[in-house]
Design a protein around this motif. Structure first.
Motif, short mmCIF file in Angstrom:
data_model
loop_
_atom_site.label_atom_id
_atom_site.label_comp_id
_atom_site.label_asym_id
_atom_site.label_seq_id
_atom_site.Cartn_x
_atom_site.Cartn_y
_atom_site.Cartn_z
N TRP A 90 -9.04 -1.80 5.10
CA TRP A 90 -9.23 -1.69 3.65
C TRP A 90 -10.54 -2.39 3.35
CZ3 TRP A 90 -7.38 -5.65 -0.35
CH2 TRP A 90 -7.77 -5.27 -1.63
N SER A 91 -11.52 -1.63 2.92
CA SER A 91 -12.85 -2.17 2.65
C SER A 91 -13.24 -1.86 1.21
CB SER A 91 -13.88 -1.56 3.60
OG SER A 91 -15.19 -1.97 3.27
N THR A 92 -13.92 -2.80 0.56
CA THR A 92 -14.35 -2.60 -0.83
C THR A 92 -15.85 -2.76 -0.96
OG1 THR A 92 -13.99 -4.92 -1.38
CG2 THR A 92 -12.13 -3.44 -1.69
N GLN A 93 -16.59 -2.20 -0.01
CA GLN A 93 -18.04 -2.31 -0.03
C GLN A 93 -18.64 -1.74 -1.31
OE1 GLN A 93 -20.34 -3.34 2.45
NE2 GLN A 93 -18.70 -4.29 3.59
N GLN A 94 -17.98 -0.79 -1.95
CA GLN A 94 -18.54 -0.13 -3.12
C GLN A 94 -18.01 -0.68 -4.44
OE1 GLN A 94 -17.23 3.75 -2.10
NE2 GLN A 94 -18.84 4.10 -0.60
N CYS A 95 -17.24 -1.76 -4.40
CA CYS A 95 -16.67 -2.31 -5.63
C CYS A 95 -17.74 -3.02 -6.45
CB CYS A 95 -15.57 -3.31 -5.31
SG CYS A 95 -14.12 -2.56 -4.56
N PRO A 96 -17.57 -3.07 -7.77
CA PRO A 96 -18.45 -3.91 -8.58
C PRO A 96 -18.39 -5.36 -8.13
CG PRO A 96 -17.16 -2.43 -9.96
CD PRO A 96 -16.61 -2.31 -8.58
N VAL A 97 -19.52 -6.00 -8.13
CA VAL A 97 -19.59 -7.38 -7.66
C VAL A 97 -18.81 -8.29 -8.60
CG1 VAL A 97 -21.17 -9.31 -7.20
CG2 VAL A 97 -21.82 -6.99 -6.57
N GLY A 98 -18.08 -9.24 -8.03
CA GLY A 98 -17.41 -10.27 -8.82
C GLY A 98 -16.10 -9.86 -9.44
N GLN A 99 -15.50 -8.76 -9.01
CA GLN A 99 -14.22 -8.33 -9.57
C GLN A 99 -13.11 -8.51 -8.54
OE1 GLN A 99 -13.99 -4.47 -11.31
NE2 GLN A 99 -15.58 -4.86 -12.82
N SER A 100 -11.99 -9.08 -9.00
CA SER A 100 -10.81 -9.17 -8.13
C SER A 100 -10.32 -7.77 -7.80
CB SER A 100 -9.70 -9.96 -8.83
OG SER A 100 -10.10 -11.28 -9.10
N GLN A 101 -9.72 -7.63 -6.63
CA GLN A 101 -9.16 -6.34 -6.22
C GLN A 101 -7.73 -6.55 -5.72
OE1 GLN A 101 -10.75 -3.72 -7.01
NE2 GLN A 101 -12.76 -4.65 -7.40
N THR B 176 -30.60 -2.49 -13.85
CA THR B 176 -30.23 -3.61 -14.72
C THR B 176 -28.72 -3.68 -14.89
OG1 THR B 176 -32.32 -3.44 -15.91
CG2 THR B 176 -30.53 -4.63 -17.00
N ALA B 177 -28.11 -2.55 -15.23
CA ALA B 177 -26.66 -2.45 -15.37
C ALA B 177 -26.34 -1.00 -15.69
CB ALA B 177 -26.12 -3.36 -16.47
N PRO B 178 -25.19 -0.47 -15.22
CA PRO B 178 -24.84 0.91 -15.57
C PRO B 178 -24.64 1.08 -17.08
CG PRO B 178 -23.52 0.13 -13.73
CD PRO B 178 -24.24 -1.06 -14.28
N ILE C 99 -21.87 4.85 -19.99
CA ILE C 99 -20.89 3.78 -20.14
C ILE C 99 -20.58 3.13 -18.79
CG2 ILE C 99 -18.51 3.25 -20.82
CD1 ILE C 99 -18.74 5.52 -22.88
N SER C 100 -20.47 3.93 -17.74
CA SER C 100 -20.16 3.38 -16.42
C SER C 100 -20.60 4.35 -15.35
CB SER C 100 -18.65 3.10 -16.29
OG SER C 100 -17.92 4.31 -16.35
N GLY D 143 -21.50 -0.88 -7.39
CA GLY D 143 -21.63 -2.32 -7.24
C GLY D 143 -23.07 -2.80 -7.28
N ASP D 144 -24.06 -1.85 -7.19
CA ASP D 144 -25.45 -2.28 -7.20
C ASP D 144 -26.11 -2.09 -8.56
OD1 ASP D 144 -25.88 0.43 -7.38
OD2 ASP D 144 -26.74 0.64 -5.37
N ARG D 145 -25.36 -1.68 -9.56
CA ARG D 145 -25.77 -1.65 -10.96
C ARG D 145 -26.75 -0.54 -11.30
NH1 ARG D 145 -23.89 -6.48 -13.00
NH2 ARG D 145 -25.18 -6.41 -14.86
N HIS D 146 -27.07 0.36 -10.37
CA HIS D 146 -27.86 1.55 -10.67
C HIS D 146 -26.94 2.64 -11.22
CE1 HIS D 146 -31.69 0.37 -8.80
NE2 HIS D 146 -30.96 -0.21 -7.86
N VAL D 147 -27.54 3.60 -11.94
CA VAL D 147 -26.81 4.78 -12.35
C VAL D 147 -27.80 5.93 -12.39
CG1 VAL D 147 -27.14 4.41 -14.84
CG2 VAL D 147 -25.19 5.76 -14.05
N GLY D 148 -27.33 7.16 -12.06
CA GLY D 148 -28.26 8.28 -12.03
C GLY D 148 -27.56 9.61 -12.19
#
Length: 671
Positions: A58-69, A560-562, A651-652, A657-662
């Motif tokens: 179980w890996s959460t490499q793509q999770c937003p930083v600093g969030q409990s899982q 900067t942030a999504p 919005i999201s 987790g790296d705060r980019h959006v595209g």
């Protein structure tokens, strides 16, 4: 001077089996987040991998930083003995992913169990899965004993007093010289019919990026095996704590708990209650045991024990003290029986300290429906020499709660008066998981050096969602509005027409000459103009969009942030719009998380003059395919008349987790 310091975490994977004479395997693993949930690159890195005994995790490499899982599993058969159960957990971290073990260790964690019907949780969803059981919910287990083995560093746990353990990173962590590091934890329960087990990987402000893992920068986790053994024990009495916890303060308040037998004895039963030396029971001397006698006639009447802290002159800070129990009786069913130990929080009054108290402060719960609130208190443990200012803020990517007050001041005259903080859920328009977290951060400033910079643990809240999509989308709900209706039928018809008409006929319906009016931010070489210039579209221009490792044919923000990013399209004239065709961000999967930079929730607004805008609602964009040969364009209804400008408010994203959006490409289809 003493300042509390809490340290680092990272999570690693779980193989779960429960020994109960024979192993009882787990099933239907679910998580709030995992790497590659769609399986684009193979099998999702989900809790399901923790059931196969391999290094897969179980890996959460793509999770937003600093969030409990959270990960949950069902037991394939009920566990738990009527007399009582000892649960032994063996958590194994393996270096199967090529990471240094010190970068992928489970840091702070809590384990819980439930007796609820299995249909209420564990739905095998890898991203935003259902981890909340009903109606009884999850019962956390108090760690009774723990150890760390196979580590080449003198690793230790910190008992945080909220049923969670935190790796003390100041002692060092295991390096790559070991294949695995093993945690062992023991807990006791009187529950019978246990149907599921829950592992909370908890964020903490001392961890890299806030955690919940120890991986530098991402706080990600990697969890390999999770082995559980159930053994029958004889628990003859049980305790009950006021407000669910027992907390006392030197020279200050006391607290109580009760003890009662679990069944009728045939003779008197004496329960010996033995405290640590820094607390007193029922006014006895420090550390002196007391006895509670239960007769067959009053066996089910709880007896109250009052706990006081010993007011010494030692600077000890906040400590966890234990109360142990033993049982004697001529009734052999009770003689030598056990009672689950109690943990007592002792607040020192000899050194500067700040304490958070209140029922459920370790897990506050609020709801967006009717904007419900919860609260906790903040108090000082020692008189300051100057004012102590505490500022509070919601550090979630999107503000989730209203905090009142968000500034506290303690003076030398009112320092011992606790102050109440109330948090209220913000009823936003964003569709999020049904139970999603918010994190309240505290900053302490004072001219008293004992308090200035004092570290207060972040408070994590669980927020119940009330927006469409929080509990999933029906297969026929093509526009994700939580209704299967004529609009969805129209979408099916439009897709059918597009697939049967010659290319030239369809192309006539797309508005030509669309330009970018303005954009909030753009990465160099990945400008918003790529959204409308056709770059990356294949020869027919409609359905496929190439993937590219450098994504120079797509739009990407500056990171900067999504939330808060936006782009405005100029259609070049007034149009009556019918549909929207979107290709989400489709960067080549050379790094597994990049597709999740794609926009997920987008508010779309329309305008005739670029001054006054009308919202057409929040749309959910699907994640891209990661391939240039796959049809992943979405046709979404956007019915609006006399429109020249269209604005996308992001919005999201899909949780990179790296705060980019595209996005890759956008087309507008007119009547």
């Amino acid at each position: 001077e003493m300042k509390r310091a809490m340290l680092v975490i990272t999570v690693v994977c779980i193989f779960a089996s429960i020994s109960y004479g024979a192993d009882v395997l787990l099933q239907n693993g679910t998580s709030t987040n995992c790497q590659d949930p769609t399986g684009i690159y193979g099998t999702p890195w989900s809790p399901e991998n923790c059931l196969n005994g391999s290094w897969e995790a179980w890996s959460t490499q793509q999770c937003p930083v600093g969030q409990s899982q959270v990960a949950t599993w069902e037991t394939q058969s009920d566990i738990g003995f009527v007399k009582g159960t000892r649960l032994d957990f063996e958590i194994i971290h393996t270096d199967g992913g090529g990471y240094a073990l010190g970068d992928t260790l489970l840091g702070r964690f809590r384990i819980s169990v439930t007796t609820d019907d299995r249909s209420t949780y564990c739905d095998s969803v890898y991203l935003d899965g259902d981890v909340d059981s009903e109606p009884n919910g999850w019962v956390s287990l108090m760690p009774e004993d723990w150890s760390i083995s196979w580590s080449d560093a003198p690793m230790e746990f910190i008992d945080l007093g909220d049923d969670s353990l935190l790796v003390d990173m100041s002692k060092g962590v295991s390096s790559t010289s070991n294949y695995e590091t093993i945690y062992d934890m023991t807990a006791y329960t009187t529950l019978v019919g246990i149907t599921g087990i829950r592992l909370d990987a908890l964020a903490h402000n001392s961890l890299p990026g806030g955690g919940p893992g120890t991986q530098a920068g991402t706080g990600a986790l990697w969890l390999s095996e999770f082995i559980v053994t159930a053994t029958e024990v004889n628990i003859v009495a049980e305790t009950s704590e006021s407000d669910g916890e027992t907390e006392v303060k030197e020279g200050g308040y006391t607290d109580t708990f009760t003890v009662v037998l679990r069944s009728l004895p045939t003779a008197n039963v004496t329960i010996s209650v033995d405290p640590d030396v820094d607390i007193s029971l029922n006014g006895a001397a420090a550390g002196q045991a007391i006895s509670l006698v239960f007769q067959p006639s009053d066996w089910d009447t709880p007896q109250t024990v009052t706990v006081s802290a010993i007011d010494d002159a030692l600077e000890e800070g906040i400590e966890q003290s234990m109360v142990e129990f033993s049982s004697t009786s001529t009734d052999p069913s009770f003689d030598g029986g056990m009672v689950i130990p109690l943990r007592i929080t002792v607040i020192d009054d000899d050194v500067a300290g700040i304490v958070l108290t209140g029922a459920g402060v370790n897990e506050l719960n609020v709801s967006e429906e009717d904007t419900t609130s919860d609260s906790y208190t903040i108090e000082l443990t020692y008189p300051p020499t100057a004012d102590v200012n505490i500022s509070l803020s919601d550090i979630s990517d999107i503000n989730q709660v209203l905090i009142v007050p968000d500034e506290l001041v303690f003076t030398s005259t009112d320092w011992n008066v606790p102050q109440i903080v109330t948090v209220t859920a913000i009823d936003d328009i964003i569709s999020e998981p049904d139970m999603h977290p918010a994190v309240i951060h505290h900053i302490v400033e004072s001219d008293d050096l004992g308090y200035d910079g004092f570290v207060i643990d972040d408070v994590v809240l669980n927020i119940a969602e009330n927006e469409c999509g929080a509990w999933g989308i029906l297969p026929g709900d093509l526009n994700n509005d939580c209704h299967v209706d004529f609009v969805d039928m129209a979408l099916i018809a439009a897709e059918w027409l597009d697939s049967t008409m010659p290319y030239g006929c369809v192309q006539k319906t797309a508005i030509n000459g669309v330009t970018i009016e303005a954009v909030s931010s753009q990465f160099s070489g990945r400008e918003a103009v790529h959204l409308v210039d056709g770059s990356g579209l294949n020869v027919n221009g409609l359905y496929t969009h190439s993937s590219n490792a450098d994504d120079e044919n797509m739009w990407l923000t500056d990171g900067t942030a999504p939330a808060g990013e936006w782009v405005i399209f100029d259609l070049g004239g007034l149009y009556d719009i019918k549909y929207l065709r979107v290709w989400n961000y489709n960067e080549s999967p050379t790094v597994s998380h990049v597709l999740r930079r794609g926009a997920r929730q987008v508010e779309i607004l329309v305008s005739a003059d670029n001054v006054t805008y009308a919202s057409k609602g929040v749309y959910n964009f699907a994640i891209a395919s990661g391939s240039g040969a796959v049809n992943f364009a979405e046709i979404l209804p956007l019915i609006a008349n006399d429109v020249r400008y269209v604005k996308f408010n992001i919005i999201s994203n899909h949780g990179s987790g790296d705060r980019h959006v595209g996005l890759s490409e956008v087309q507008f289809i007119a009547n």
